[in-house]
Motif scaffolding. Structure first.
Motif, PDB file in Angstrom:
ATOM      1  N   PRO A  30     -15.208 -66.000 -41.575  1.00  0.00           N
ATOM      2  CA  PRO A  30     -14.249 -65.820 -42.676  1.00  0.00           C
ATOM      3  C   PRO A  30     -13.564 -64.464 -42.594  1.00  0.00           C
ATOM      4  O   PRO A  30     -14.149 -63.468 -42.150  1.00  0.00           O
ATOM      5  N   LEU A  31     -12.308 -64.415 -43.044  1.00  0.00           N
ATOM      6  CA  LEU A  31     -11.574 -63.156 -43.086  1.00  0.00           C
ATOM      7  C   LEU A  31     -12.066 -62.274 -44.224  1.00  0.00           C
ATOM      8  O   LEU A  31     -12.265 -61.073 -44.054  1.00  0.00           O
ATOM      9  N   MET A  32     -12.215 -62.833 -45.413  1.00  0.00           N
ATOM     10  CA  MET A  32     -12.693 -62.057 -46.547  1.00  0.00           C
ATOM     11  C   MET A  32     -13.188 -63.020 -47.611  1.00  0.00           C
ATOM     12  O   MET A  32     -12.819 -64.193 -47.622  1.00  0.00           O
ATOM     13  N   LEU A  79      -5.194 -60.295 -30.462  1.00  0.00           N
ATOM     14  CA  LEU A  79      -5.420 -59.439 -31.628  1.00  0.00           C
ATOM     15  C   LEU A  79      -6.884 -59.064 -31.737  1.00  0.00           C
ATOM     16  O   LEU A  79      -7.758 -59.690 -31.120  1.00  0.00           O
ATOM     17  N   ALA A  80      -7.123 -58.011 -32.517  1.00  0.00           N
ATOM     18  CA  ALA A  80      -8.480 -57.592 -32.863  1.00  0.00           C
ATOM     19  C   ALA A  80      -8.760 -58.020 -34.284  1.00  0.00           C
ATOM     20  O   ALA A  80      -7.890 -57.933 -35.153  1.00  0.00           O
ATOM     21  N   LEU A  81      -9.970 -58.490 -34.525  1.00  0.00           N
ATOM     22  CA  LEU A  81     -10.311 -58.983 -35.854  1.00  0.00           C
ATOM     23  C   LEU A  81     -11.619 -58.362 -36.318  1.00  0.00           C
ATOM     24  O   LEU A  81     -12.609 -58.331 -35.581  1.00  0.00           O
ATOM     25  N   LEU A 121      -2.648 -54.699 -39.469  1.00  0.00           N
ATOM     26  CA  LEU A 121      -2.104 -53.466 -38.903  1.00  0.00           C
ATOM     27  C   LEU A 121      -1.497 -53.716 -37.532  1.00  0.00           C
ATOM     28  O   LEU A 121      -2.005 -54.534 -36.760  1.00  0.00           O
ATOM     29  N   PRO A 122      -0.429 -53.000 -37.183  1.00  0.00           N
ATOM     30  CA  PRO A 122       0.104 -53.089 -35.820  1.00  0.00           C
ATOM     31  C   PRO A 122      -0.653 -52.150 -34.892  1.00  0.00           C
ATOM     32  O   PRO A 122      -0.927 -50.992 -35.248  1.00  0.00           O
ATOM     33  N   GLU A 158     -12.336 -53.512 -45.840  1.00  0.00           N
ATOM     34  CA  GLU A 158     -13.491 -54.300 -45.416  1.00  0.00           C
ATOM     35  C   GLU A 158     -13.167 -55.141 -44.187  1.00  0.00           C
ATOM     36  O   GLU A 158     -13.912 -55.184 -43.218  1.00  0.00           O
ATOM     37  N   SER A 159     -12.041 -55.849 -44.224  1.00  0.00           N
ATOM     38  CA  SER A 159     -11.644 -56.733 -43.129  1.00  0.00           C
ATOM     39  C   SER A 159     -10.286 -56.299 -42.612  1.00  0.00           C
ATOM     40  O   SER A 159      -9.469 -55.767 -43.356  1.00  0.00           O
ATOM     41  N   ALA A 160     -10.032 -56.575 -41.330  1.00  0.00           N
ATOM     42  CA  ALA A 160      -8.757 -56.159 -40.754  1.00  0.00           C
ATOM     43  C   ALA A 160      -8.393 -57.025 -39.564  1.00  0.00           C
ATOM     44  O   ALA A 160      -9.258 -57.575 -38.880  1.00  0.00           O
ATOM     45  N   ALA A 161      -7.087 -57.142 -39.348  1.00  0.00           N
ATOM     46  CA  ALA A 161      -6.553 -57.728 -38.126  1.00  0.00           C
ATOM     47  C   ALA A 161      -5.589 -56.714 -37.533  1.00  0.00           C
ATOM     48  O   ALA A 161      -4.748 -56.166 -38.238  1.00  0.00           O
ATOM     49  N   VAL A 162      -5.750 -56.442 -36.240  1.00  0.00           N
ATOM     50  CA  VAL A 162      -4.855 -55.512 -35.551  1.00  0.00           C
ATOM     51  C   VAL A 162      -4.047 -56.308 -34.541  1.00  0.00           C
ATOM     52  O   VAL A 162      -4.596 -56.893 -33.609  1.00  0.00           O
TER      53      VAL A 162
END
Length: 500
Positions: free
Chosen positions: A147-149, A231-233, A158-159, A175-179
């Motif tokens: 799960p993402l959040m 991407l980074a997760l 974020l880029p 807490e959670s992020a996608a780059v």
């Protein structure tokens, strides 16, 4: 009658993830446009290929450059802007002819999508509709089965093109992020994850939902194999226990970083300082300064009184000796009447000789007050503290007399407190022995904070009774000028040339 423009998201890669509405619009369009690199291949077109008809007009919008150089007179951005303008003109010609135009967008049209550049140029001229699509972030989460959040957790997108220091600061506060946008940014993203203490939690996903899909622990990925479409997760921390994912962090060596928070305004905190705060296991400092820091979920705060600098430094060094990453916070710049000197002095003790100490600069109070008034520090100046807690008053008085005789602009720190009321009175008397009573004086109070005030007076009219510990004074030289502006304000500056 003009045609209608559609920006249509086709999802991350699997054609079955195209929505029913998107499929209907693509199949029924007169013109189907899509962005592509110079090789002419388009991921968006490939996803939607089964929906296209032979009689449709296809408009491949070929980028003139991607990451390579260009001889365009406007550089890379000039070449891209010219391309978007020309591409919009091509689509406008179809719309003016009454044709329905669908612009395909991988993922979602408004999620880092190329379509938005067409939208900005055409939506105000033609009837337009945007059809959302499944994003790569949602696809990556589904591919990982994480799960993402959940509940009230925060997800930040974020880029990867952000500087590593700024990226690390952002990663530490969510807490959670996608780059997004890895490829050439992979090494910088890895550095940011490591500095934020999140590398062990991060996952890598490449070309989610396609036949070339790949996923792995981020720390285990070879940078040479990373494409742009990856991407980074950082998935939901709350779900980690449920997933049996402990996310162990790599072993790290302890260190002390002394950080300047600036005078008070969060906008004055540098990206390097944000990253140093983000990467810390422990945050140490005077309680008032620590209140200006938003700690991460796994960080420990160690507040203390303002009068125990040596003890605070020893505590920080001892934590670092035991393998902790410690950030000691100071207001302004840590090397100006602040914690950097205290930490380095205590670190001379042999028991801490192997503990790395790093200093991260910050905007000083003198610079902040000067900027609000104009440019009073435009020529030679010095900085003197009027506090005699750590040095005797005769030394302070001699330095004041020397600086005044040298005709230096003087920034006065710690001019007064509840228990120190006479020092500024005596300092003013010393300065008046060398300076005209008309010498401009800038009084800044709580600059960068909620109670900020800046006023301009003269050395003769300066009233020490109005000054407290939250003030900083800038005493002009013989060359410093206070000039009334057309709006009624007064600016103070010291010319860069010196008139004898």
């Amino acid at each position: 009658m003009a045609g209608r423009l559609y920006g249509v998201g086709v999802g991350p890669g699997d054609p079955e993830l195209i929505t029913l509405k998107a499929a209907r619009l693509i199949a029924g369009a007169d013109v189907v446009a899509y962005h592509a690199a110079r090789h002419g291949r388009s991921n968006a077109r490939a996803i939607a290929a089964s929906l296209l008809r032979e009689e449709q007009i296809e408009e491949p919008l070929i980028y003139p450059v991607t990451t390579e150089g260009t001889d365009h007179p406007g550089g890379y951005q000039g070449a891209i802007d010219e391309f978007y303008t020309e591409a919009a003109a091509r689509l406008a010609a179809h719309l003016d002819a009454g044709r329905t135009v669908v612009v395909l967008a991988e993922g979602d049209p408004f999620f880092y999508g190329s379509y938005m550049h067409m939208h900005k140029r055409l939506a105000h001229r033609y009837e337009t509709e945007v059809v959302p699509g499944v994003t790569s972030v949602s696809a990556a989460s589904a591919v990982l089965g994480r799960p993402l959040m959940e509940r009230d957790e925060t997800l930040t997108v974020l880029p990867g093109t952000l500087p590593p220091a700024e990226l690390a600061a952002r990663l530490s506060s969510t807490e959670s992020a996608a780059v997004m946008k890895l490829g050439r940014t992979f090494d910088g993203v890895r550095e940011a994850l490591d500095r934020a203490g999140r590398l062990g939690d991060a996952w890598y996903v490449e070309r989610a939902t396609t036949d070339r899909e790949r996923s792995a622990r981020f720390a285990e990925v070879d940078p040479e194999t990373v494409p742009y479409f990856s991407l980074a997760l950082l998935p939901s921390p709350a779900a980690a226990a449920f997933m049996g994912d402990e996310g162990e962090e790599p072993e790290r060596k302890g260190q002390v970083t002394v950080v300047g928070l600036g005078p008070g305004d969060p906008r004055w905190l540098t990206p390097e300082a944000r990253a140093a705060l983000a990467e810390a296991d422990d945050l140490v400092g005077y309680v008032t300064y620590l209140q200006r820091v938003v700690p991460g979920p796994h960080q420990r705060l160690h507040p203390s009184d303002n009068r125990v600098e040596a003890e605070r430094a020893a505590f920080a060094l001892d934590l670092a000796k035991r393998g902790r990453r410690v950030t000691v916070v100071s207001s302004g710049d840590p090397g100006v009447f602040a914690m950097a000197a205290a930490v380095l002095e205590v670190a001379e003790d042999p028991q801490w000789k192997d503990v790395p100490v790093r200093i991260v600069p910050g905007l000083t109070a003198a610079q902040a007050v000067a900027s609000r008034a104009g440019a009073p520090l435009g020529h030679d100046f010095c900085v003197i503290s009027l506090s005699d807690r750590l040095k005797p008053w005769p030394v302070i008085e001699a330095r004041l007399a020397g600086a005044a005789a040298a005709d230096l602009v003087i920034a006065l720190y710690n001019p007064a407190s509840k228990t120190r009321r006479e020092q500024l009175v005596r300092a003013r008397e010393v300065l008046l022995g060398h300076r005209s009573p008309r010498t401009p004086v800038v009084v800044g109070r709580d600059v960068g904070g909620p109670d900020e005030s800046v006023r301009v007076t003269t050395l003769g009219e300066l009233d020490p009774a109005t000054i407290d510990m939250r003030c900083l004074l800038i005493i002009g030289s013989s060359q410093t000028r206070a000039v009334a502006r057309g709006d009624g304000s007064t600016v103070v500056y010291t010319p860069r040339h010196y008139s004898v």
